[in-house]
Design a protein around this motif. Structure first.
Motif, PDB file in Angstrom:
ATOM      1  N   LEU A 181      -7.999  24.425  32.258  1.00  0.00           N
ATOM      2  CA  LEU A 181      -7.512  24.417  30.876  1.00  0.00           C
ATOM      3  C   LEU A 181      -5.993  24.540  30.828  1.00  0.00           C
ATOM      4  O   LEU A 181      -5.320  23.787  30.111  1.00  0.00           O
ATOM      5  CB  LEU A 181      -8.164  25.549  30.084  1.00  0.00           C
ATOM      6  CG  LEU A 181      -7.758  25.680  28.627  1.00  0.00           C
ATOM      7  CD1 LEU A 181      -8.220  24.456  27.844  1.00  0.00           C
ATOM      8  CD2 LEU A 181      -8.349  26.937  28.034  1.00  0.00           C
ATOM      9  N   PHE A 182      -5.439  25.456  31.601  1.00  0.00           N
ATOM     10  CA  PHE A 182      -3.986  25.615  31.619  1.00  0.00           C
ATOM     11  C   PHE A 182      -3.294  24.409  32.242  1.00  0.00           C
ATOM     12  O   PHE A 182      -2.197  24.035  31.821  1.00  0.00           O
ATOM     13  CB  PHE A 182      -3.599  26.905  32.338  1.00  0.00           C
ATOM     14  CG  PHE A 182      -3.932  28.137  31.536  1.00  0.00           C
ATOM     15  CD1 PHE A 182      -3.438  28.317  30.264  1.00  0.00           C
ATOM     16  CD2 PHE A 182      -4.764  29.100  32.069  1.00  0.00           C
ATOM     17  CE1 PHE A 182      -3.758  29.438  29.514  1.00  0.00           C
ATOM     18  CE2 PHE A 182      -5.094  30.228  31.338  1.00  0.00           C
ATOM     19  CZ  PHE A 182      -4.586  30.401  30.058  1.00  0.00           C
ATOM     20  N   GLU A 183      -3.930  23.796  33.228  1.00  0.00           N
ATOM     21  CA  GLU A 183      -3.346  22.591  33.814  1.00  0.00           C
ATOM     22  C   GLU A 183      -3.329  21.441  32.821  1.00  0.00           C
ATOM     23  O   GLU A 183      -2.368  20.665  32.786  1.00  0.00           O
ATOM     24  CB  GLU A 183      -4.118  22.195  35.073  1.00  0.00           C
ATOM     25  CG  GLU A 183      -3.893  23.120  36.227  1.00  0.00           C
ATOM     26  CD  GLU A 183      -4.792  22.856  37.408  1.00  0.00           C
ATOM     27  OE1 GLU A 183      -4.525  23.435  38.480  1.00  0.00           O
ATOM     28  OE2 GLU A 183      -5.766  22.084  37.284  1.00  0.00           O
ATOM     29  N   VAL A 184      -4.342  21.326  32.008  1.00  0.00           N
ATOM     30  CA  VAL A 184      -4.372  20.268  30.987  1.00  0.00           C
ATOM     31  C   VAL A 184      -3.307  20.530  29.932  1.00  0.00           C
ATOM     32  O   VAL A 184      -2.632  19.603  29.469  1.00  0.00           O
ATOM     33  CB  VAL A 184      -5.780  20.143  30.366  1.00  0.00           C
ATOM     34  CG1 VAL A 184      -5.757  19.296  29.113  1.00  0.00           C
ATOM     35  CG2 VAL A 184      -6.737  19.552  31.375  1.00  0.00           C
ATOM     36  N   MET A 185      -3.122  21.794  29.560  1.00  0.00           N
ATOM     37  CA  MET A 185      -2.057  22.109  28.600  1.00  0.00           C
ATOM     38  C   MET A 185      -0.691  21.755  29.183  1.00  0.00           C
ATOM     39  O   MET A 185       0.174  21.222  28.480  1.00  0.00           O
ATOM     40  CB  MET A 185      -2.109  23.580  28.201  1.00  0.00           C
ATOM     41  CG  MET A 185      -3.259  23.900  27.278  1.00  0.00           C
ATOM     42  SD  MET A 185      -3.209  25.545  26.551  1.00  0.00           S
ATOM     43  CE  MET A 185      -3.546  26.569  27.958  1.00  0.00           C
ATOM     44  N   ALA A 186      -0.495  22.015  30.460  1.00  0.00           N
ATOM     45  CA  ALA A 186       0.763  21.649  31.116  1.00  0.00           C
ATOM     46  C   ALA A 186       0.925  20.131  31.171  1.00  0.00           C
ATOM     47  O   ALA A 186       2.029  19.609  30.958  1.00  0.00           O
ATOM     48  CB  ALA A 186       0.811  22.247  32.520  1.00  0.00           C
ATOM     49  N   LEU A 187      -0.163  19.416  31.435  1.00  0.00           N
ATOM     50  CA  LEU A 187      -0.125  17.954  31.468  1.00  0.00           C
ATOM     51  C   LEU A 187       0.289  17.404  30.107  1.00  0.00           C
ATOM     52  O   LEU A 187       1.136  16.502  30.026  1.00  0.00           O
ATOM     53  CB  LEU A 187      -1.493  17.392  31.865  1.00  0.00           C
ATOM     54  CG  LEU A 187      -1.600  15.877  31.939  1.00  0.00           C
ATOM     55  CD1 LEU A 187      -1.022  15.389  33.262  1.00  0.00           C
ATOM     56  CD2 LEU A 187      -3.037  15.444  31.800  1.00  0.00           C
ATOM     57  N   PHE A 188      -0.250  17.955  29.044  1.00  0.00           N
ATOM     58  CA  PHE A 188       0.114  17.495  27.707  1.00  0.00           C
ATOM     59  C   PHE A 188       1.583  17.811  27.403  1.00  0.00           C
ATOM     60  O   PHE A 188       2.266  17.013  26.758  1.00  0.00           O
ATOM     61  CB  PHE A 188      -0.796  18.138  26.658  1.00  0.00           C
ATOM     62  CG  PHE A 188      -2.117  17.445  26.509  1.00  0.00           C
ATOM     63  CD1 PHE A 188      -2.844  17.020  27.606  1.00  0.00           C
ATOM     64  CD2 PHE A 188      -2.654  17.229  25.260  1.00  0.00           C
ATOM     65  CE1 PHE A 188      -4.063  16.393  27.464  1.00  0.00           C
ATOM     66  CE2 PHE A 188      -3.882  16.593  25.105  1.00  0.00           C
ATOM     67  CZ  PHE A 188      -4.575  16.179  26.208  1.00  0.00           C
ATOM     68  N   SER A 189       2.063  18.953  27.860  1.00  0.00           N
ATOM     69  CA  SER A 189       3.472  19.300  27.643  1.00  0.00           C
ATOM     70  C   SER A 189       4.398  18.341  28.384  1.00  0.00           C
ATOM     71  O   SER A 189       5.412  17.904  27.838  1.00  0.00           O
ATOM     72  CB  SER A 189       3.733  20.733  28.109  1.00  0.00           C
ATOM     73  OG  SER A 189       2.977  21.644  27.351  1.00  0.00           O
TER      74      SER A 189
ATOM     75  N   VAL B 240      -9.343  13.736  35.314  1.00  0.00           N
ATOM     76  CA  VAL B 240      -9.154  14.093  36.722  1.00  0.00           C
ATOM     77  C   VAL B 240      -9.165  15.614  36.891  1.00  0.00           C
ATOM     78  O   VAL B 240      -9.852  16.157  37.766  1.00  0.00           O
ATOM     79  CB  VAL B 240      -7.841  13.496  37.272  1.00  0.00           C
ATOM     80  CG1 VAL B 240      -7.487  14.083  38.621  1.00  0.00           C
ATOM     81  CG2 VAL B 240      -7.934  11.991  37.345  1.00  0.00           C
ATOM     82  N   ILE B 241      -8.443  16.309  36.042  1.00  0.00           N
ATOM     83  CA  ILE B 241      -8.337  17.770  36.165  1.00  0.00           C
ATOM     84  C   ILE B 241      -9.675  18.445  35.875  1.00  0.00           C
ATOM     85  O   ILE B 241     -10.128  19.301  36.644  1.00  0.00           O
ATOM     86  CB  ILE B 241      -7.224  18.299  35.242  1.00  0.00           C
ATOM     87  CG1 ILE B 241      -5.863  17.833  35.757  1.00  0.00           C
ATOM     88  CG2 ILE B 241      -7.274  19.825  35.155  1.00  0.00           C
ATOM     89  CD1 ILE B 241      -4.717  18.100  34.822  1.00  0.00           C
ATOM     90  N   PHE B 242     -10.322  18.072  34.771  1.00  0.00           N
ATOM     91  CA  PHE B 242     -11.608  18.702  34.452  1.00  0.00           C
ATOM     92  C   PHE B 242     -12.700  18.271  35.428  1.00  0.00           C
ATOM     93  O   PHE B 242     -13.602  19.047  35.731  1.00  0.00           O
ATOM     94  CB  PHE B 242     -12.026  18.402  33.014  1.00  0.00           C
ATOM     95  CG  PHE B 242     -11.339  19.272  32.004  1.00  0.00           C
ATOM     96  CD1 PHE B 242     -11.047  20.596  32.263  1.00  0.00           C
ATOM     97  CD2 PHE B 242     -10.997  18.777  30.758  1.00  0.00           C
ATOM     98  CE1 PHE B 242     -10.415  21.401  31.336  1.00  0.00           C
ATOM     99  CE2 PHE B 242     -10.378  19.573  29.807  1.00  0.00           C
ATOM    100  CZ  PHE B 242     -10.081  20.888  30.104  1.00  0.00           C
ATOM    101  N   GLY B 243     -12.633  17.041  35.928  1.00  0.00           N
ATOM    102  CA  GLY B 243     -13.598  16.603  36.932  1.00  0.00           C
ATOM    103  C   GLY B 243     -13.488  17.426  38.207  1.00  0.00           C
ATOM    104  O   GLY B 243     -14.493  17.814  38.812  1.00  0.00           O
ATOM    105  N   ALA B 244     -12.249  17.715  38.616  1.00  0.00           N
ATOM    106  CA  ALA B 244     -12.042  18.559  39.793  1.00  0.00           C
ATOM    107  C   ALA B 244     -12.559  19.972  39.544  1.00  0.00           C
ATOM    108  O   ALA B 244     -13.163  20.585  40.434  1.00  0.00           O
ATOM    109  CB  ALA B 244     -10.568  18.591  40.159  1.00  0.00           C
ATOM    110  N   ALA B 245     -12.348  20.487  38.334  1.00  0.00           N
ATOM    111  CA  ALA B 245     -12.840  21.831  38.014  1.00  0.00           C
ATOM    112  C   ALA B 245     -14.365  21.879  38.064  1.00  0.00           C
ATOM    113  O   ALA B 245     -14.946  22.830  38.605  1.00  0.00           O
ATOM    114  CB  ALA B 245     -12.345  22.258  36.629  1.00  0.00           C
TER     115      ALA B 245
END
Length: 118
Positions: free
Chosen positions: A91-99, A43-48
């Motif tokens: 990229l930073f949003e995905v890192m936050a999602l994983f955290s 979802v995040i990378f698709g939006a990007a």
């Protein structure tokens, strides 16, 4: 052509992580953290990618408008810089999602123990 699209950058900062987290949360709670992370990341990378393509179309329109007026103009900042902004936000949003996923998984794992053993 000499300014960034601040509305779209703000949109990229707010909407994709919220939607990605809301899509991933039910999967995390069901005990499928990896699948939840994959769906949230998509979802995040698709939006990007969608925002990068929107920026590309806008830059092409502006360049065509300049050519129609009889001169060539360069966007400032360059197109690559504009695309990189959206990519790094994602990229930073995905890192936050994983955290967040790690915190949710730890909370679920600890749920089965008595409080004095936590």
């Amino acid at each position: 052509m000499n300014e960034l699209s601040w509305f779209w950058i703000a949109l990229a900062l707010i909407v994709p992580p919220v939607v990605g987290g809301l899509v991933a949360l039910p999967l995390w709670l069901r005990g499928e953290p990896i699948f939840g992370n994959l769906v949230g990341t998509a979802v995040i990378f698709g939006a990007a990618i969608a925002l990068i393509l929107r920026e590309r179309v806008e830059l092409d329109r502006l360049a065509q408008r300049c050519l129609d007026q009889g001169f060539y103009c360069f966007p400032e900042p360059a197109a690559f810089t504009r695309y990189a902004i959206y990519a790094f936000i994602a990229l930073f949003e995905v890192m936050a999602l994983f955290s967040v996923s790690l915190k949710v998984e730890e909370k679920i794992r600890r749920r089965g123990y008595d409080p004095e053993w936590r």
